[in-house]
Scaffold this motif. Sequence first.
Motif, PDB file in Angstrom:
ATOM      1  N   ARG A  22    -130.962 -23.860  85.202  1.00  0.00           N
ATOM      2  CA  ARG A  22    -132.164 -24.706  85.230  1.00  0.00           C
ATOM      3  C   ARG A  22    -133.286 -24.072  84.419  1.00  0.00           C
ATOM      4  NH1 ARG A  22    -137.295 -24.010  86.307  1.00  0.00           N
ATOM      5  NH2 ARG A  22    -138.390 -25.886  86.788  1.00  0.00           N
ATOM      6  N   ASN A  23    -133.518 -22.767  84.615  1.00  0.00           N
ATOM      7  CA  ASN A  23    -134.585 -22.080  83.891  1.00  0.00           C
ATOM      8  C   ASN A  23    -134.303 -22.029  82.393  1.00  0.00           C
ATOM      9  OD1 ASN A  23    -135.989 -21.693  86.262  1.00  0.00           O
ATOM     10  ND2 ASN A  23    -135.297 -19.603  86.554  1.00  0.00           N
ATOM     11  N   ALA A  24    -133.060 -21.820  82.020  1.00  0.00           N
ATOM     12  CA  ALA A  24    -132.695 -21.780  80.602  1.00  0.00           C
ATOM     13  C   ALA A  24    -132.884 -23.152  79.949  1.00  0.00           C
ATOM     14  CB  ALA A  24    -131.257 -21.297  80.439  1.00  0.00           C
ATOM     15  N   LEU A  25    -132.492 -24.212  80.641  1.00  0.00           N
ATOM     16  CA  LEU A  25    -132.681 -25.565  80.105  1.00  0.00           C
ATOM     17  C   LEU A  25    -134.169 -25.882  79.995  1.00  0.00           C
ATOM     18  CD1 LEU A  25    -131.502 -28.214  79.073  1.00  0.00           C
ATOM     19  CD2 LEU A  25    -131.271 -28.961  81.448  1.00  0.00           C
ATOM     20  N   GLN A  26    -134.936 -25.486  80.982  1.00  0.00           N
ATOM     21  CA  GLN A  26    -136.385 -25.691  80.945  1.00  0.00           C
ATOM     22  C   GLN A  26    -136.983 -24.987  79.726  1.00  0.00           C
ATOM     23  OE1 GLN A  26    -138.466 -27.417  83.580  1.00  0.00           O
ATOM     24  NE2 GLN A  26    -139.523 -27.495  81.636  1.00  0.00           N
ATOM     25  N   ALA A  27    -136.564 -23.752  79.465  1.00  0.00           N
ATOM     26  CA  ALA A  27    -137.074 -23.003  78.316  1.00  0.00           C
ATOM     27  C   ALA A  27    -136.677 -23.667  77.001  1.00  0.00           C
ATOM     28  CB  ALA A  27    -136.566 -21.565  78.363  1.00  0.00           C
ATOM     29  N   THR A  28    -135.467 -24.184  76.933  1.00  0.00           N
ATOM     30  CA  THR A  28    -134.991 -24.833  75.709  1.00  0.00           C
ATOM     31  C   THR A  28    -135.757 -26.115  75.414  1.00  0.00           C
ATOM     32  OG1 THR A  28    -132.788 -23.888  75.931  1.00  0.00           O
ATOM     33  CG2 THR A  28    -132.967 -25.881  74.605  1.00  0.00           C
ATOM     34  N   LEU A  29    -135.989 -26.919  76.440  1.00  0.00           N
ATOM     35  CA  LEU A  29    -136.626 -28.223  76.230  1.00  0.00           C
ATOM     36  C   LEU A  29    -138.148 -28.158  76.235  1.00  0.00           C
ATOM     37  CD1 LEU A  29    -134.278 -30.535  78.311  1.00  0.00           C
ATOM     38  CD2 LEU A  29    -134.238 -30.050  75.855  1.00  0.00           C
ATOM     39  N   GLY A  30    -138.697 -27.070  76.745  1.00  0.00           N
ATOM     40  CA  GLY A  30    -140.153 -26.917  76.729  1.00  0.00           C
ATOM     41  C   GLY A  30    -140.785 -27.204  78.066  1.00  0.00           C
ATOM     42  N   ARG A  31    -141.961 -26.683  78.222  1.00  0.00           N
ATOM     43  CA  ARG A  31    -142.640 -26.737  79.524  1.00  0.00           C
ATOM     44  C   ARG A  31    -143.068 -28.140  79.953  1.00  0.00           C
ATOM     45  NH1 ARG A  31    -148.636 -24.346  78.673  1.00  0.00           N
ATOM     46  NH2 ARG A  31    -149.192 -25.665  76.931  1.00  0.00           N
ATOM     47  N   HIS A  32    -143.130 -29.059  79.033  1.00  0.00           N
ATOM     48  CA  HIS A  32    -143.567 -30.408  79.411  1.00  0.00           C
ATOM     49  C   HIS A  32    -142.430 -31.290  79.907  1.00  0.00           C
ATOM     50  CE1 HIS A  32    -147.570 -29.555  78.081  1.00  0.00           C
ATOM     51  NE2 HIS A  32    -147.093 -29.139  76.925  1.00  0.00           N
ATOM     52  N   ARG A  33    -141.216 -30.837  79.737  1.00  0.00           N
ATOM     53  CA  ARG A  33    -140.060 -31.555  80.282  1.00  0.00           C
ATOM     54  C   ARG A  33    -139.682 -30.877  81.587  1.00  0.00           C
ATOM     55  NH1 ARG A  33    -136.353 -33.927  76.868  1.00  0.00           N
ATOM     56  NH2 ARG A  33    -135.336 -34.511  78.786  1.00  0.00           N
ATOM     57  N   LYS A  34    -139.829 -31.546  82.666  1.00  0.00           N
ATOM     58  CA  LYS A  34    -139.533 -30.961  83.974  1.00  0.00           C
ATOM     59  C   LYS A  34    -138.057 -31.146  84.304  1.00  0.00           C
ATOM     60  CE  LYS A  34    -143.636 -29.578  84.475  1.00  0.00           C
ATOM     61  NZ  LYS A  34    -143.872 -28.274  83.928  1.00  0.00           N
ATOM     62  N   ILE A  35    -137.389 -30.023  84.511  1.00  0.00           N
ATOM     63  CA  ILE A  35    -135.972 -30.026  84.871  1.00  0.00           C
ATOM     64  C   ILE A  35    -135.888 -29.604  86.327  1.00  0.00           C
ATOM     65  CG2 ILE A  35    -133.686 -29.107  84.350  1.00  0.00           C
ATOM     66  CD1 ILE A  35    -135.049 -30.662  82.019  1.00  0.00           C
ATOM     67  N   SER A  36    -135.349 -30.467  87.147  1.00  0.00           N
ATOM     68  CA  SER A  36    -135.295 -30.158  88.582  1.00  0.00           C
ATOM     69  C   SER A  36    -133.911 -29.657  88.976  1.00  0.00           C
ATOM     70  CB  SER A  36    -135.653 -31.400  89.406  1.00  0.00           C
ATOM     71  OG  SER A  36    -134.596 -32.323  89.382  1.00  0.00           O
ATOM     72  N   TYR A  37    -133.895 -28.935  90.069  1.00  0.00           N
ATOM     73  CA  TYR A  37    -132.616 -28.494  90.620  1.00  0.00           C
ATOM     74  C   TYR A  37    -131.810 -29.710  91.082  1.00  0.00           C
ATOM     75  CZ  TYR A  37    -134.656 -23.872  90.434  1.00  0.00           C
ATOM     76  OH  TYR A  37    -135.224 -22.715  89.999  1.00  0.00           O
ATOM     77  N   GLY A  38    -132.503 -30.804  91.382  1.00  0.00           N
ATOM     78  CA  GLY A  38    -131.853 -32.041  91.779  1.00  0.00           C
ATOM     79  C   GLY A  38    -131.045 -32.666  90.648  1.00  0.00           C
ATOM     80  N   PRO A  42    -126.280 -31.340  91.275  1.00  0.00           N
ATOM     81  CA  PRO A  42    -125.300 -32.446  91.290  1.00  0.00           C
ATOM     82  C   PRO A  42    -124.425 -32.474  90.031  1.00  0.00           C
ATOM     83  CG  PRO A  42    -127.442 -33.234  92.008  1.00  0.00           C
ATOM     84  CD  PRO A  42    -127.649 -31.838  91.486  1.00  0.00           C
ATOM     85  N   LEU A  43    -125.011 -32.105  88.894  1.00  0.00           N
ATOM     86  CA  LEU A  43    -124.216 -32.072  87.666  1.00  0.00           C
ATOM     87  C   LEU A  43    -123.169 -30.966  87.739  1.00  0.00           C
ATOM     88  CD1 LEU A  43    -123.508 -33.082  84.881  1.00  0.00           C
ATOM     89  CD2 LEU A  43    -125.419 -31.751  83.970  1.00  0.00           C
ATOM     90  N   LEU A  44    -123.531 -29.807  88.277  1.00  0.00           N
ATOM     91  CA  LEU A  44    -122.545 -28.740  88.451  1.00  0.00           C
ATOM     92  C   LEU A  44    -121.408 -29.193  89.361  1.00  0.00           C
ATOM     93  CD1 LEU A  44    -124.765 -25.554  88.741  1.00  0.00           C
ATOM     94  CD2 LEU A  44    -123.051 -26.032  86.982  1.00  0.00           C
ATOM     95  N   GLU A  45    -121.761 -29.913  90.418  1.00  0.00           N
ATOM     96  CA  GLU A  45    -120.730 -30.423  91.342  1.00  0.00           C
ATOM     97  C   GLU A  45    -119.819 -31.417  90.627  1.00  0.00           C
ATOM     98  OE1 GLU A  45    -120.661 -33.099  95.350  1.00  0.00           O
ATOM     99  OE2 GLU A  45    -122.178 -31.522  95.247  1.00  0.00           O
ATOM    100  N   LYS A  46    -120.417 -32.289  89.827  1.00  0.00           N
ATOM    101  CA  LYS A  46    -119.638 -33.271  89.054  1.00  0.00           C
ATOM    102  C   LYS A  46    -118.708 -32.558  88.068  1.00  0.00           C
ATOM    103  CE  LYS A  46    -120.327 -36.978  85.675  1.00  0.00           C
ATOM    104  NZ  LYS A  46    -120.294 -36.507  84.310  1.00  0.00           N
ATOM    105  N   LEU A  47    -119.228 -31.553  87.383  1.00  0.00           N
ATOM    106  CA  LEU A  47    -118.415 -30.806  86.425  1.00  0.00           C
ATOM    107  C   LEU A  47    -117.280 -30.063  87.124  1.00  0.00           C
ATOM    108  CD1 LEU A  47    -121.219 -29.403  84.080  1.00  0.00           C
ATOM    109  CD2 LEU A  47    -119.620 -31.268  83.592  1.00  0.00           C
ATOM    110  N   GLU A  48    -117.544 -29.590  88.329  1.00  0.00           N
ATOM    111  CA  GLU A  48    -116.493 -28.934  89.110  1.00  0.00           C
ATOM    112  C   GLU A  48    -115.417 -29.949  89.504  1.00  0.00           C
ATOM    113  OE1 GLU A  48    -116.142 -25.795  92.761  1.00  0.00           O
ATOM    114  OE2 GLU A  48    -117.507 -27.493  93.064  1.00  0.00           O
TER     115      GLU A  48
END
Length: 176
Positions: A22-38, A42-48
């Motif tokens: 989550r923190n890495a994606l937030q850093a990649t997309l920038g501080r104005h794009r909010k990436i939530s654990y929500g 769920p995406l990790l669960e789907k990928l699993e």
Amino acid sequence: MMNELFILGELMEEPQSGYYLRNALQATLGRHRKISYGVIYPLLEKLENEGFVEITNIESDRKNKKIASITEKGKERFFELMKMPVPNGAHNSDIYLIKLDIMQHLTLDEQIQLLDEFYKEQKDIVEDTQAVLKKLAEEASKDHWYASKKFGLILQQANIAIEWIERFKDELKKEW
């Protein structure tokens, strides 16, 4: 596609926690794009569930931590996503950022092809923006003057990206 590609790309490096991803994606997309654990968990669960990642529970410091690792099937999916063209749309610049961040897993030819696609995207932006600026200049008004300033910024950003791509391609060819 964007978040899936990012997660699989990060896991190509080493196993990671959802917190780190989550923190890495937030850093990649920038501080104005909010990436939530929500979004991430769920995406990790789907990928699993699809067999692309394995989740392992690790106990450390009285906490239960989940670590995701990419599977062989996940690596195949990663390369499939990397080879897909970036779709037109609101998030295409984000997808390019993600692909550029994780392109070291591609062959040199594939990296050059990705940079060429990004170059074409930037050239299209230059062409479109120049057409808008020309049209704005045809009718002088205060609104058009302000709009031309904004489009001037867009034009400069695209030209800087083009210069960056050209330098990056030269560096890649020297490194390989």
